[in-house]
Write a protein that holds these residues in place. Structure first.
Motif, mmCIF file in Angstrom:
data_model
loop_
_atom_site.group_PDB
_atom_site.id
_atom_site.type_symbol
_atom_site.label_atom_id
_atom_site.label_comp_id
_atom_site.label_asym_id
_atom_site.label_seq_id
_atom_site.Cartn_x
_atom_site.Cartn_y
_atom_site.Cartn_z
ATOM 1 N N ILE A 140 123.344 42.411 -32.488
ATOM 2 C CA ILE A 140 123.604 41.627 -31.276
ATOM 3 C C ILE A 140 122.400 41.697 -30.342
ATOM 4 O O ILE A 140 121.996 40.699 -29.729
ATOM 5 N N ALA A 141 121.797 42.880 -30.241
ATOM 6 C CA ALA A 141 120.620 43.044 -29.391
ATOM 7 C C ALA A 141 119.484 42.124 -29.834
ATOM 8 O O ALA A 141 118.767 41.557 -29.005
ATOM 9 N N ARG A 142 119.323 41.948 -31.127
ATOM 10 C CA ARG A 142 118.273 41.066 -31.644
ATOM 11 C C ARG A 142 118.508 39.616 -31.206
ATOM 12 O O ARG A 142 117.552 38.856 -31.004
ATOM 13 N N GLU A 147 113.861 35.226 -31.461
ATOM 14 C CA GLU A 147 113.096 35.221 -32.696
ATOM 15 C C GLU A 147 111.614 35.516 -32.500
ATOM 16 O O GLU A 147 110.906 35.823 -33.466
ATOM 17 N N ASP A 148 111.118 35.440 -31.278
ATOM 18 C CA ASP A 148 109.697 35.706 -31.033
ATOM 19 C C ASP A 148 109.374 37.193 -31.005
ATOM 20 O O ASP A 148 108.201 37.570 -30.996
ATOM 21 N N LEU A 149 110.400 38.024 -30.965
ATOM 22 C CA LEU A 149 110.210 39.471 -30.973
ATOM 23 C C LEU A 149 110.674 40.019 -32.318
ATOM 24 O O LEU A 149 111.827 39.810 -32.711
ATOM 25 N N HIS A 210 108.170 49.432 -35.764
ATOM 26 C CA HIS A 210 107.255 48.625 -34.958
ATOM 27 C C HIS A 210 108.032 47.495 -34.290
ATOM 28 O O HIS A 210 108.913 46.880 -34.911
ATOM 29 N N ALA A 211 107.696 47.208 -33.049
ATOM 30 C CA ALA A 211 108.225 46.032 -32.346
ATOM 31 C C ALA A 211 107.040 45.204 -31.875
ATOM 32 O O ALA A 211 106.221 45.681 -31.075
#
Length: 357
Positions: A140-142, A147-149, A210-211
């Motif tokens: 849910i957090a995603r 989508e850019d992260l 990695h983010a």
């Protein structure tokens, strides 16, 4: 028992035990209007699911998630989102012999000492099974992050065998059962873990997450630092015993010149010539990749007999039967990804609330 929630504006509360009828979580603070269904969550659960290879526990759980509240016609309403996963492959009898014995390395002794009662069936609330709830919340957090992260993790060390950074290939991560970015190392790990498993022992691992795409400015000084929240989130994962941001402990051996992430203007934008800070300066994201490593200890449930005591104060040996991971760090990858996602989603909402963007 308190402290079953984490996060501030994006807040997650988990519930359930390893051998209870179900586990689940409640996600509060999710913005309305986001598309969300079980199919958005299930792929992340499948990454963590047990029984997917001989290198993880053979407990056969489908881990199918059900959304009980917080959505209407496929979109979030802003109300709390309640999620549930049924436990379907419980073998509680495997733990009958240890009901009065404290397993070394587990939370048996401390839970009993604190609460005066414990669920000995797989550890109950202290079981790593609880982490499936975090994975659902992370999905849910995603959605909030967009989508850019991009968040992705890998196992970079099992036992004493570490990945060579020169061989790092993200495309390899999805092609082996270890989430390993080095195809050659994955083959070595297979032989190594086969021997470990057959000997009735276990080993630890290091997971790296990695983010990329995190903008400049997330995090708040001085007690809402992004790296401190990430560290707390990662340390809350079962079996986690250490967290590093960027260069981490290696920074202690560097000089100021070595450690400085020198800055340069490229096409009108600030770029960094290295990333020893792990994408965070002064507790605030600097726009570079956020890099976090988590050390996961060896699985404490092992077949090799070890010394312990009973609840009656007797000295005995114990061997833990059941279905256990020879290296629990393998299945920690989607969990660490999820905790990264939850912390970043929380900070995105907090940042927007403070500065308006």
């Amino acid at each position: 028992m308190s402290h079953n929630s984490f996060g501030h504006l994006f807040r997650v509360t988990t519930w359930g035990e390893s051998h209870g009828p179900a586990i689940g979580c409640v996600v509060d603070g999710c913005p309305p209007g986001l598309e969300l269904s079980e199919s958005d969550i299930q792929p992340f659960l499948d990454k963590r699911r047990p029984g997917t290879s001989r290198f993880v526990t053979q407990r056969n759980e489908p881990d199918k998630v059900t959304i009980l509240s917080g959505t209407f016609e496929g979109r979030t309403t802003g109300a709390p989102i309640s999620l549930m996963i049924r436990n379907q492959d419980r073998r509680s009898k495997d733990y009958d012999e240890i009901r009065d014995r404290f397993r070394p390395g587990h939370a048996d002794y401390t839970y009993d000492g604190k609460y005066g009662i414990r669920d000995y069936r797989g550890g109950g609330r202290s079981s790593a099974r609880e982490t499936a709830n975090r994975v659902t919340a992370g999905a849910i957090a995603r959605k909030i992050l967009g989508e850019d992260l991009t968040i992705r993790g890998a196992v970079v060390q099992i036992g004493r065998h570490m990945v060579d950074s020169k061989n790092w290939d993200w495309d390899s991560v999805e092609k082996n059962p270890f989430w390993c970015p080095d195809a050659d190392m994955a083959e070595l790990w297979a032989d190594y873990l086969d021997g470990t498993r057959k000997s009735g022992n276990s080993v630890g691992a290091i997971v790296e997450v990695h983010a990329s795409g995190v903008p400049l400015g997330w995090g708040a000084p001085v007690y809402g630092k992004l790296d401190s929240d990430l560290s707390a989130a990662m340390m809350s994962i079962n079996a986690a015993k250490g967290v590093e941001i960027g260069a981490g402990f290696a920074a202690a051996a560097m000089t100021g010149v070595d450690n400085a992430d020198e800055m340069h203007m490229t096409g009108g934008n600030v770029t960094f010539l290295s990333n020893n800070a792990g994408g965070i300066l002064g507790g605030i994201s600097n726009g570079d990749n956020i890099v976090v490593r988590v050390a996961i200890k060896p699985t404490s449930s092992i077949l090799t007999p070890v010394h312990t005591v009973t609840a009656q104060g007797e000295n005995i040996d114990i061997s833990t039967k059941g279905r256990h991971d020879p290296c629990v760090g393998i299945r920690a990858v989607p969990v660490a990804e999820a905790m990264m996602a939850c912390v970043l989603a929380d900070h995105k909402i907090r940042h927007r609330g403070q500065v308006g963007t």
